[in-house]
Design an enzyme around this catalytic site. Structure first.
Site, PDB file in Angstrom:
ATOM      1  N   CYS A 174       0.770  -1.280  -0.045  1.00 10.94           N
ATOM      2  CA  CYS A 174       0.083   0.106  -0.056  1.00 10.94           C
ATOM      3  C   CYS A 174       0.659   1.368  -0.049  1.00 10.94           C
ATOM      4  O   CYS A 174       0.459   2.360  -0.181  1.00 10.94           O
ATOM      5  CB  CYS A 174      -1.142   0.047   1.416  1.00 10.94           C
ATOM      6  SG  CYS A 174      -2.005  -1.512   1.153  1.00 10.94           S
ATOM      7  N   HIS A 192      -3.362   7.272   1.606  1.00 10.83           N
ATOM      8  CA  HIS A 192      -3.625   6.085   1.163  1.00 10.83           C
ATOM      9  C   HIS A 192      -5.186   5.645   1.681  1.00 10.83           C
ATOM     10  O   HIS A 192      -5.722   6.144   3.076  1.00 10.83           O
ATOM     11  CB  HIS A 192      -2.882   4.775   1.853  1.00 10.83           C
ATOM     12  CG  HIS A 192      -3.233   3.475   1.878  1.00 10.83           C
ATOM     13  ND1 HIS A 192      -3.524   3.100   0.384  1.00 10.83           N
ATOM     14  CD2 HIS A 192      -3.464   2.474   2.447  1.00 10.83           C
ATOM     15  CE1 HIS A 192      -4.050   1.877   0.552  1.00 10.83           C
ATOM     16  NE2 HIS A 192      -3.627   1.445   1.820  1.00 10.83           N
ATOM     17  N   ASN A 211      -9.793  -0.245  -0.730  1.00 15.15           N
ATOM     18  CA  ASN A 211      -8.357  -0.318  -0.447  1.00 15.15           C
ATOM     19  C   ASN A 211      -7.947  -0.896  -1.871  1.00 15.15           C
ATOM     20  O   ASN A 211      -8.010  -1.825  -2.207  1.00 15.15           O
ATOM     21  CB  ASN A 211      -7.987  -0.983   0.609  1.00 15.15           C
ATOM     22  CG  ASN A 211      -6.570  -0.822   0.809  1.00 15.15           C
ATOM     23  OD1 ASN A 211      -5.663  -0.548   0.005  1.00 15.15           O
ATOM     24  ND2 ASN A 211      -6.328  -1.383   2.091  1.00 15.15           N
TER      25      ASN A 211
END
Length: 323
Positions: free
Chosen positions: A114, A250, A280
């Protein structure tokens, strides 16, 4: 004379298939309300059968190039941040290079899960500052739907597929914090925490594997480490949270986003939030949010942005840039 890596274009691509929370009610013990209350996610996109990470990356790259008014032949290097490559090798970046018709320059992948796009941006900045490239196409692209354990309600509802891209160009600047472009970056990792977020496959098992996450522990580390890295990068740039126009985090979990903003003493009306629509998307989430933020009219030339992310490794970091 100072050289800055300046954003010249941004773009994104999302697969056609939209998956609302309600769709998961048939396969795991969950509900739309349960997912929204714990993550803020309402829907996400899944790649079609046969649609590869490189396909998503290429579409995002084309959008960014169009926004920059450039052709692929103007680009010196391509960096793709991904943890879901089409193959072990060659890199997704070289497949994007071929798809764009770019026969010169070089291309490679970065893997920091990520945090991948922050790592890729920092590497692109270094290439530009060292004179190794004048223009770099930086892409975050993922097909995380292919790593899900569809029996694990704690993880399978959180992730989505997508891609985002930036075009960076070397520009002469004054060397002050008023310059447009990347002003500072901060990267970190700590392999002691690798078991908190990982995929249980690879060459060690001969399988692709599935994502495994200790959600509560990742949450705890995220709030602390994201605010800390953002402050560190701002200090390197000679700036503070008061100077920030937008945090572009993020997009993993709305509670992490809110917690980080609170620690940074930045109100949520100065945070770009897309997690409700994308879930996500790992390394794709920040460039997706940048592209959407610009399209919404939120991010404007001259705005000071902080991007920050944390992922498996654990790996985390931030970039301060002026749009």
């Amino acid at each position: 004379m100072t050289i800055r890596a300046t954003v010249k274009g941004v773009g994104h691509y999302l697969p056609d298939r939209v998956v609302p929370n309600a769709e998961f009610e048939a396969i795991v013990d969950t509900s739309d309300e349960w997912i929204k209350s714990r993550s803020g996610i309402e829907r996400r996109h899944f790649a079609a059968e046969g649609q590869l990470t490189s396909d998503l990356a290429t579409r995002a790259a084309l959008a960014a190039l169009a926004d920059a008014g450039m052709a692929a032949t103007d680009i010196d290097a391509i960096i793709v941040a991904t943890s879901t490559p089409d193959f072990t090798f060659p890199s997704v970046a070289t497949m994007v290079q071929a798809a764009l018709g770019m026969t010169k320059g070089y291309a490679f992948d970065v893997q920091a899960v990520c945090a991948g796009f922050v790592y890729a941006l920092t590497n692109a900045n270094a290439l530009i500052l060292s004179g190794q490239a004048k223009r770099v196409l930086v892409i975050g692209a993922e097909t995380f739907s292919r790593l899900m354990n569809w029996k694990d309600r704690g993880t399978c509802v959180l992730f989505g597929d997508g891609a985002g891209a930036l075009v960076l160009e070397a520009v002469e600047a004054s060397g002050s914090s008023a310059d447009r472009g990347i002003l500072a970056a901060d990267l970190n990792s700590d392999g002691r925490f690798r078991d908190l977020l990982y995929v249980d496959g690879g060459t060690s098992t001969g399988t692709t594997g599935h994502l495994v996450m200790e959600g509560k522990e990742v949450f705890r580390h995220a709030i602390e480490k994201l605010a800390e890295t953002a402050h560190t990068a701002l200090e390197k740039a000679g700036l503070t949270s008061d100077d920030v126009d937008w945090i572009v985090p993020h997009q993993a979990n709305i509670r992490i986003i809110e917690g980080t903003a609170k620690r940074m003493q930045v109100s949520m009306d100065r945070v770009i939030v897309t997690v409700q629509d994308h879930g996500n998307t790992s390394a794709a989430s920040i460039p997706l949010a940048l592209s959407v933020g610009k399209a919404r009219g939120q991010i404007k030339p001259g705005d000071l942005l902080v991007t920050e992310a944390i992922g498996g490794g654990l790996a985390w970091g931030s970039v301060v840039l002026r749009w």
